[in-house]
Design a protein around this motif. Sequence first.
Motif, PDB file in Angstrom:
ATOM      1  N   ILE A  69       0.846  -1.205   0.000  1.00  0.00           N
ATOM      2  CA  ILE A  69       0.000   0.000   0.000  1.00  0.00           C
ATOM      3  C   ILE A  69       0.880   1.253   0.000  1.00  0.00           C
ATOM      4  O   ILE A  69       0.662   2.176  -0.780  1.00  0.00           O
ATOM      5  CB  ILE A  69      -0.968  -0.006   1.201  1.00  0.00           C
ATOM      6  CG1 ILE A  69      -1.991  -1.135   1.054  1.00  0.00           C
ATOM      7  CG2 ILE A  69      -1.669   1.348   1.332  1.00  0.00           C
ATOM      8  CD1 ILE A  69      -2.844  -1.381   2.287  1.00  0.00           C
ATOM      9  N   TYR A  70       1.898   1.278   0.856  1.00  0.00           N
ATOM     10  CA  TYR A  70       2.760   2.447   0.952  1.00  0.00           C
ATOM     11  C   TYR A  70       3.515   2.730  -0.344  1.00  0.00           C
ATOM     12  O   TYR A  70       3.753   3.882  -0.688  1.00  0.00           O
ATOM     13  CB  TYR A  70       3.794   2.284   2.070  1.00  0.00           C
ATOM     14  CG  TYR A  70       3.235   2.175   3.464  1.00  0.00           C
ATOM     15  CD1 TYR A  70       1.978   2.677   3.802  1.00  0.00           C
ATOM     16  CD2 TYR A  70       3.964   1.562   4.460  1.00  0.00           C
ATOM     17  CE1 TYR A  70       1.474   2.570   5.087  1.00  0.00           C
ATOM     18  CE2 TYR A  70       3.470   1.451   5.761  1.00  0.00           C
ATOM     19  CZ  TYR A  70       2.228   1.953   6.061  1.00  0.00           C
ATOM     20  OH  TYR A  70       1.738   1.840   7.340  1.00  0.00           O
ATOM     21  N   CYS A  71       3.895   1.677  -1.051  1.00  0.00           N
ATOM     22  CA  CYS A  71       4.712   1.842  -2.258  1.00  0.00           C
ATOM     23  C   CYS A  71       3.901   1.931  -3.545  1.00  0.00           C
ATOM     24  O   CYS A  71       4.471   2.015  -4.637  1.00  0.00           O
ATOM     25  CB  CYS A  71       5.723   0.697  -2.357  1.00  0.00           C
ATOM     26  SG  CYS A  71       6.984   0.796  -1.073  1.00  0.00           S
ATOM     27  N   ALA A  74       4.655   4.341  -6.308  1.00  0.00           N
ATOM     28  CA  ALA A  74       5.920   4.104  -7.009  1.00  0.00           C
ATOM     29  C   ALA A  74       6.001   2.637  -7.457  1.00  0.00           C
ATOM     30  O   ALA A  74       7.067   2.037  -7.474  1.00  0.00           O
ATOM     31  CB  ALA A  74       7.092   4.451  -6.096  1.00  0.00           C
ATOM     32  N   TRP A  75       4.885   2.069  -7.857  1.00  0.00           N
ATOM     33  CA  TRP A  75       4.804   0.650  -8.183  1.00  0.00           C
ATOM     34  C   TRP A  75       5.784   0.213  -9.265  1.00  0.00           C
ATOM     35  O   TRP A  75       6.275  -0.915  -9.253  1.00  0.00           O
ATOM     36  CB  TRP A  75       3.377   0.255  -8.566  1.00  0.00           C
ATOM     37  CG  TRP A  75       2.840   0.928  -9.800  1.00  0.00           C
ATOM     38  CD1 TRP A  75       2.110   2.078  -9.846  1.00  0.00           C
ATOM     39  CD2 TRP A  75       2.998   0.496 -11.154  1.00  0.00           C
ATOM     40  NE1 TRP A  75       1.802   2.393 -11.151  1.00  0.00           N
ATOM     41  CE2 TRP A  75       2.332   1.437 -11.975  1.00  0.00           C
ATOM     42  CE3 TRP A  75       3.621  -0.584 -11.763  1.00  0.00           C
ATOM     43  CZ2 TRP A  75       2.286   1.328 -13.355  1.00  0.00           C
ATOM     44  CZ3 TRP A  75       3.575  -0.699 -13.152  1.00  0.00           C
ATOM     45  CH2 TRP A  75       2.906   0.252 -13.923  1.00  0.00           C
ATOM     46  N   ARG A  76       6.125   1.078 -10.181  1.00  0.00           N
ATOM     47  CA  ARG A  76       7.053   0.721 -11.264  1.00  0.00           C
ATOM     48  C   ARG A  76       8.465   0.447 -10.747  1.00  0.00           C
ATOM     49  O   ARG A  76       9.247  -0.236 -11.391  1.00  0.00           O
ATOM     50  CB  ARG A  76       7.120   1.834 -12.311  1.00  0.00           C
ATOM     51  CG  ARG A  76       5.933   1.917 -13.227  1.00  0.00           C
ATOM     52  CD  ARG A  76       6.106   3.056 -14.241  1.00  0.00           C
ATOM     53  NE  ARG A  76       5.016   3.145 -15.161  1.00  0.00           N
ATOM     54  CZ  ARG A  76       3.872   3.786 -14.914  1.00  0.00           C
ATOM     55  NH1 ARG A  76       3.704   4.406 -13.763  1.00  0.00           N
ATOM     56  NH2 ARG A  76       2.911   3.815 -15.816  1.00  0.00           N
ATOM     57  N   GLU A  77       8.787   1.003  -9.601  1.00  0.00           N
ATOM     58  CA  GLU A  77      10.140   0.920  -9.062  1.00  0.00           C
ATOM     59  C   GLU A  77      10.326  -0.201  -8.051  1.00  0.00           C
ATOM     60  O   GLU A  77      11.358  -0.252  -7.379  1.00  0.00           O
ATOM     61  CB  GLU A  77      10.511   2.265  -8.430  1.00  0.00           C
ATOM     62  CG  GLU A  77      10.480   3.406  -9.433  1.00  0.00           C
ATOM     63  CD  GLU A  77      10.729   4.751  -8.793  1.00  0.00           C
ATOM     64  OE1 GLU A  77      11.419   4.804  -7.762  1.00  0.00           O
ATOM     65  OE2 GLU A  77      10.229   5.750  -9.340  1.00  0.00           O
ATOM     66  N   THR A  78       9.344  -1.085  -7.937  1.00  0.00           N
ATOM     67  CA  THR A  78       9.439  -2.176  -6.964  1.00  0.00           C
ATOM     68  C   THR A  78       9.150  -3.513  -7.630  1.00  0.00           C
ATOM     69  O   THR A  78       8.674  -3.573  -8.763  1.00  0.00           O
ATOM     70  CB  THR A  78       8.419  -2.000  -5.819  1.00  0.00           C
ATOM     71  OG1 THR A  78       7.117  -2.308  -6.309  1.00  0.00           O
ATOM     72  CG2 THR A  78       8.444  -0.607  -5.228  1.00  0.00           C
ATOM     73  N   GLU A  85      -0.844  -7.334 -11.855  1.00  0.00           N
ATOM     74  CA  GLU A  85      -1.163  -6.118 -11.089  1.00  0.00           C
ATOM     75  C   GLU A  85      -0.542  -4.886 -11.741  1.00  0.00           C
ATOM     76  O   GLU A  85      -1.185  -3.842 -11.834  1.00  0.00           O
ATOM     77  CB  GLU A  85      -0.668  -6.257  -9.651  1.00  0.00           C
ATOM     78  CG  GLU A  85      -1.451  -7.260  -8.835  1.00  0.00           C
ATOM     79  CD  GLU A  85      -0.805  -7.599  -7.508  1.00  0.00           C
ATOM     80  OE1 GLU A  85      -1.550  -8.005  -6.590  1.00  0.00           O
ATOM     81  OE2 GLU A  85       0.438  -7.482  -7.371  1.00  0.00           O
ATOM     82  N   LYS A  86       0.686  -5.020 -12.215  1.00  0.00           N
ATOM     83  CA  LYS A  86       1.348  -3.888 -12.866  1.00  0.00           C
ATOM     84  C   LYS A  86       0.591  -3.459 -14.122  1.00  0.00           C
ATOM     85  O   LYS A  86       0.443  -2.269 -14.379  1.00  0.00           O
ATOM     86  CB  LYS A  86       2.795  -4.231 -13.208  1.00  0.00           C
ATOM     87  CG  LYS A  86       3.690  -4.293 -11.984  1.00  0.00           C
ATOM     88  CD  LYS A  86       5.126  -4.637 -12.366  1.00  0.00           C
ATOM     89  CE  LYS A  86       6.030  -4.595 -11.148  1.00  0.00           C
ATOM     90  NZ  LYS A  86       7.442  -4.829 -11.498  1.00  0.00           N
TER      91      LYS A  86
END
Length: 145
Positions: A69-71, A74-78, A85-86
């Motif tokens: 949830i916190y990230c 910035a989902w592309r960077e994890t 999901e991406k």
Amino acid sequence: MEQRINYVEVAPDLIKLISQLELYKNSTDFDKKLIELVKIRASQLNKCAYCINMHTKDARALGETEQRIYCLSAWRETEFYTAEEKAALELTEAVTNIAEQGVPDQVYQDVRKHFDEKQYIDLVALIITINCWNRLSIANHNVPE
């Protein structure tokens, strides 16, 4: 900030219609956590504090991790999110910001690697629905509880 209008009381027929659209998600085969991630991401893009607050709580109640949830912004960077999901998050951004460049062919193609035609339309409907709620909440200064 004070709420401008209690739209639930003022326009109950509208709320019924949007709620019916909201219920449509129950007929899809999407994972409930994915639905909440999409709702959170669209709400982040729209800066809808009311919906971010609601859907992060809903995601946690479903067992979603705080880290994911916190990230999310910035989902592309994890590597915390699956390829499916991406793809859904990429479509969420494209549909939410549709005036910028529409839904690019590459986004469509990425989504279709993971979702069939019906799922693609269902995902777009989910994104449209949360955007509707976001805009209604933001226009009326609906604040988190």
